[in-house]
Scaffold this motif. Sequence first.
Motif, PDB file in Angstrom:
ATOM      1  N   VAL A   1       0.827  -1.206   0.000  1.00 28.72           N
ATOM      2  CA  VAL A   1       0.000   0.000   0.000  1.00 28.72           C
ATOM      3  C   VAL A   1       0.863   1.259   0.000  1.00 28.72           C
ATOM      4  CG1 VAL A   1      -1.757   1.271   1.292  1.00 28.72           C
ATOM      5  CG2 VAL A   1      -1.831  -1.216   1.209  1.00 28.72           C
ATOM      6  N   LEU A   2       2.015   1.190   0.661  1.00 31.48           N
ATOM      7  CA  LEU A   2       2.924   2.328   0.741  1.00 31.48           C
ATOM      8  C   LEU A   2       3.919   2.359  -0.412  1.00 31.48           C
ATOM      9  CD1 LEU A   2       3.646   2.141   4.580  1.00 31.48           C
ATOM     10  CD2 LEU A   2       1.914   3.495   3.388  1.00 31.48           C
ATOM     11  N   GLY A   3       3.850   1.399  -1.300  1.00 35.26           N
ATOM     12  CA  GLY A   3       4.662   1.412  -2.508  1.00 35.26           C
ATOM     13  C   GLY A   3       6.042   0.836  -2.371  1.00 35.26           C
ATOM     14  N   PHE A   4       6.299  -0.022  -1.372  1.00 34.69           N
ATOM     15  CA  PHE A   4       7.624  -0.628  -1.290  1.00 34.69           C
ATOM     16  C   PHE A   4       7.511  -2.035  -0.726  1.00 34.69           C
ATOM     17  CE2 PHE A   4       7.077   0.917   2.985  1.00 34.69           C
ATOM     18  CZ  PHE A   4       7.716  -0.024   3.774  1.00 34.69           C
ATOM     19  N   ASP A   5       8.501  -2.852  -1.106  1.00 32.40           N
ATOM     20  CA  ASP A   5       8.661  -4.202  -0.593  1.00 32.40           C
ATOM     21  C   ASP A   5      10.089  -4.379  -0.121  1.00 32.40           C
ATOM     22  OD1 ASP A   5       6.078  -4.740  -1.339  1.00 32.40           O
ATOM     23  OD2 ASP A   5       6.630  -5.748  -3.209  1.00 32.40           O
ATOM     24  N   LEU A   6      10.309  -5.397   0.697  1.00 35.72           N
ATOM     25  CA  LEU A   6      11.663  -5.808   1.047  1.00 35.72           C
ATOM     26  C   LEU A   6      12.092  -6.922   0.097  1.00 35.72           C
ATOM     27  CD1 LEU A   6      11.538  -5.889   4.949  1.00 35.72           C
ATOM     28  CD2 LEU A   6      12.428  -4.092   3.460  1.00 35.72           C
ATOM     29  N   PRO A   7      13.380  -7.254   0.063  1.00 41.97           N
ATOM     30  CA  PRO A   7      13.819  -8.329  -0.840  1.00 41.97           C
ATOM     31  C   PRO A   7      13.080  -9.645  -0.624  1.00 41.97           C
ATOM     32  CG  PRO A   7      15.706  -7.096  -0.030  1.00 41.97           C
ATOM     33  CD  PRO A   7      14.518  -6.566   0.703  1.00 41.97           C
ATOM     34  N   ALA A   8      12.691  -9.934   0.625  1.00 43.78           N
ATOM     35  CA  ALA A   8      11.981 -11.176   0.903  1.00 43.78           C
ATOM     36  C   ALA A   8      10.483 -11.047   0.707  1.00 43.78           C
ATOM     37  CB  ALA A   8      12.266 -11.630   2.328  1.00 43.78           C
ATOM     38  N   GLY A   9      10.001  -9.857   0.368  1.00 41.56           N
ATOM     39  CA  GLY A   9       8.574  -9.669   0.174  1.00 41.56           C
ATOM     40  C   GLY A   9       8.060  -8.467   0.944  1.00 41.56           C
ATOM     41  N   PRO A  10       6.761  -8.210   0.852  1.00 40.11           N
ATOM     42  CA  PRO A  10       6.189  -7.051   1.548  1.00 40.11           C
ATOM     43  C   PRO A  10       6.157  -7.255   3.062  1.00 40.11           C
ATOM     44  CG  PRO A  10       4.455  -8.359   0.558  1.00 40.11           C
ATOM     45  CD  PRO A  10       5.745  -8.946   0.069  1.00 40.11           C
ATOM     46  N   ILE A  11       6.076  -6.152   3.780  1.00 37.84           N
ATOM     47  CA  ILE A  11       5.973  -6.183   5.238  1.00 37.84           C
ATOM     48  C   ILE A  11       4.505  -6.243   5.625  1.00 37.84           C
ATOM     49  CG2 ILE A  11       6.400  -4.921   7.379  1.00 37.84           C
ATOM     50  CD1 ILE A  11       8.782  -3.612   6.037  1.00 37.84           C
ATOM     51  N   GLY A  12       4.141  -7.286   6.336  1.00 40.13           N
ATOM     52  CA  GLY A  12       2.770  -7.388   6.811  1.00 40.13           C
ATOM     53  C   GLY A  12       2.575  -6.633   8.109  1.00 40.13           C
ATOM     54  N   TRP A  13       1.409  -6.083   8.290  1.00 39.58           N
ATOM     55  CA  TRP A  13       1.145  -5.337   9.522  1.00 39.58           C
ATOM     56  C   TRP A  13      -0.301  -5.517   9.966  1.00 39.58           C
ATOM     57  CZ3 TRP A  13      -2.764  -1.828   9.108  1.00 39.58           C
ATOM     58  CH2 TRP A  13      -3.067  -1.344   7.823  1.00 39.58           C
ATOM     59  N   ALA A  14      -0.501  -5.282  11.225  1.00 39.06           N
ATOM     60  CA  ALA A  14      -1.839  -5.318  11.795  1.00 39.06           C
ATOM     61  C   ALA A  14      -1.918  -4.270  12.890  1.00 39.06           C
ATOM     62  CB  ALA A  14      -2.151  -6.700  12.377  1.00 39.06           C
ATOM     63  N   ALA A  15      -3.037  -3.584  12.964  1.00 42.22           N
ATOM     64  CA  ALA A  15      -3.233  -2.568  13.989  1.00 42.22           C
ATOM     65  C   ALA A  15      -4.686  -2.583  14.416  1.00 42.22           C
ATOM     66  CB  ALA A  15      -2.843  -1.186  13.454  1.00 42.22           C
ATOM     67  N   GLY A  16      -4.924  -2.313  15.671  1.00 39.27           N
ATOM     68  CA  GLY A  16      -6.303  -2.342  16.128  1.00 39.27           C
ATOM     69  C   GLY A  16      -6.480  -1.721  17.487  1.00 39.27           C
ATOM     70  N   GLY A  17      -7.711  -1.536  17.846  1.00 36.71           N
ATOM     71  CA  GLY A  17      -8.055  -1.023  19.158  1.00 36.71           C
ATOM     72  C   GLY A  17      -9.298  -1.717  19.666  1.00 36.71           C
ATOM     73  N   GLU A  18      -9.441  -1.737  20.973  1.00 35.19           N
ATOM     74  CA  GLU A  18     -10.571  -2.438  21.565  1.00 35.19           C
ATOM     75  C   GLU A  18     -10.988  -1.782  22.868  1.00 35.19           C
ATOM     76  OE1 GLU A  18     -10.444  -6.408  23.918  1.00 35.19           O
ATOM     77  OE2 GLU A  18     -10.876  -6.955  21.833  1.00 35.19           O
ATOM     78  N   TYR A  19     -12.299  -1.693  23.074  1.00 29.88           N
ATOM     79  CA  TYR A  19     -12.853  -1.296  24.363  1.00 29.88           C
ATOM     80  C   TYR A  19     -13.612  -2.493  24.914  1.00 29.88           C
ATOM     81  CZ  TYR A  19     -16.095   0.550  27.823  1.00 29.88           C
ATOM     82  OH  TYR A  19     -16.805   0.740  28.972  1.00 29.88           O
TER      83      TYR A  19
END
Length: 549
Positions: A510-528
Amino acid sequence: MNKYIVRGIRSALVASSALVMTAMVPYQSAIAQEAVTDEGEVIEEIIVAGTRIKRSGLTTPTPVTVLDAQKISLKGEVNLAVDGRRHVAGEAGTAAVDVNSIPQELVERVEIVTGGASAIYGADAVSGVVNFVMKDDYEGMSLYAQAGQANEDEAFSYTLRGIVGGNFADDKGNAVMTVEYSSSDGFIGNDRSFDRRNLTFVDNPDNGDTPGNPNDGIPDQILIDNATLNFITAPGEFCDFLVTFNCYQPDASGTLLLFDDGEIFSGGTSRGGDGLPLSDITGSLNAELERIITTARISYDVAPFATFFMEAKYINAQSFALNGTGAFDIFCEVFFGDKHDCIIDQNYAFLDAAGRQLVTDSGGALFWSRTHQEAERAARAERQLFRGVTGFEGEFNNGITYDLSYVYGRATNQVQQINNRIDERFHAAVDAVIDPATNEPVCRITIDPAARDGLPDFVTDFADSCVPINILGAGMISDEAIAWTHVNGFLNEHLEQNVVSLIFTGDSTVLGFDLPAGPIGWAAGGEYRKEEALSVPTAVDQLAISFLN
């Protein structure tokens, strides 16, 4: 590219806020060969939702054990001993989820991560995570029936399950409903031949270990059968610890006869003799159970990037179990406590002439120990649980996915504690003498005000209604005496949960870049999250006057 996505239902708790990043390994190195479905369709990517970050299950840092629906069905379980969202607990004071409430017809498979999951799911997942992966977009109808019985009779059980579901609105929506009814008979230890053998391990009397030679090659313990407890019996064990150090047991007529210890081992265990067989205190090996589970789920694609969903579940489970033999006193808890709690003197109302003489010759007191099987303890429980979930989930054009949900859960437990003994009343009833006015057995506190000194109000205020207890022989305690000395109380629990959570997942593409081994996966969230639990013990337990408290 065909993609097979698994959505996990987990019993572990999600961290209230998390941001996790990992480099994804190229699919060519992660998957040795292409997977093919039963229909011959090639699956080029497999994503397992064992973490908030979507990645190949073969590259996860911890091993995953999987049981599919077929294996679960063939196992024939009545009980299963939920989709990335929290579930209300099943018992006050814990976060443990009652997985018996999960409808089996909706279970596609169970994934078990054996540790190291706390970085994703929070500190309470340090020992591992269990994902109950449920069937999604179910179409069709299924009926299931199962019945079975143990080869030693008893323990008959059966289960009836049904599921129906289908798509609507040109496959934009899906609705599914399940109903499950289960019934299982209970059985006690004495119903099983292996328990009736009264097997137990005891210290080996031939063991020659010494501090200088702690391993002499002889087993430290041996297995014996026909094991008994030599310090207690159902008819009652009466011991002279003042003069002769003999013990006695009443026969069917109440006459005290010399007690046979059998072959004595350490720890109060014998082989044979007059002691209590171990199987007599086993209680229920399997509780009686009757349970109904109903669930419903509906989902609808309100937009290309948004699916609305709503689900509800209701469970009612009722059970009954015997908790083993009734309460007993073991020689004043090994000579501690008040004397009147565990001795009979020569004035005890139910002694015959020979018994009175025996007590006199024993220094005026016999210490007693007895199981009270006339008032066997038991528990009858009813548990109800409701859970509702609603929210939206979907994927944006840029590949970012989201899950917004609200969860409400409520659980109630009502446990009837049957034959909970009121200790002080019981001992007052055992302190029985002959009323000179009627020549009949009565409680001493009924005719002697001095005997009430030091006793609490819940005994002395009801002294006139005290019913004397005969402990000389099995089955001798009357129903009236049990009613005065025991109570059936209720433990009530209420749990409630409200959770709002929002989770986003994606990768660095989504940010337009990958690492040599592939894209960086991420997760973010919030909870009440807000959780409430209330546990109200039975009244006698709150007063600290019962055996169970």
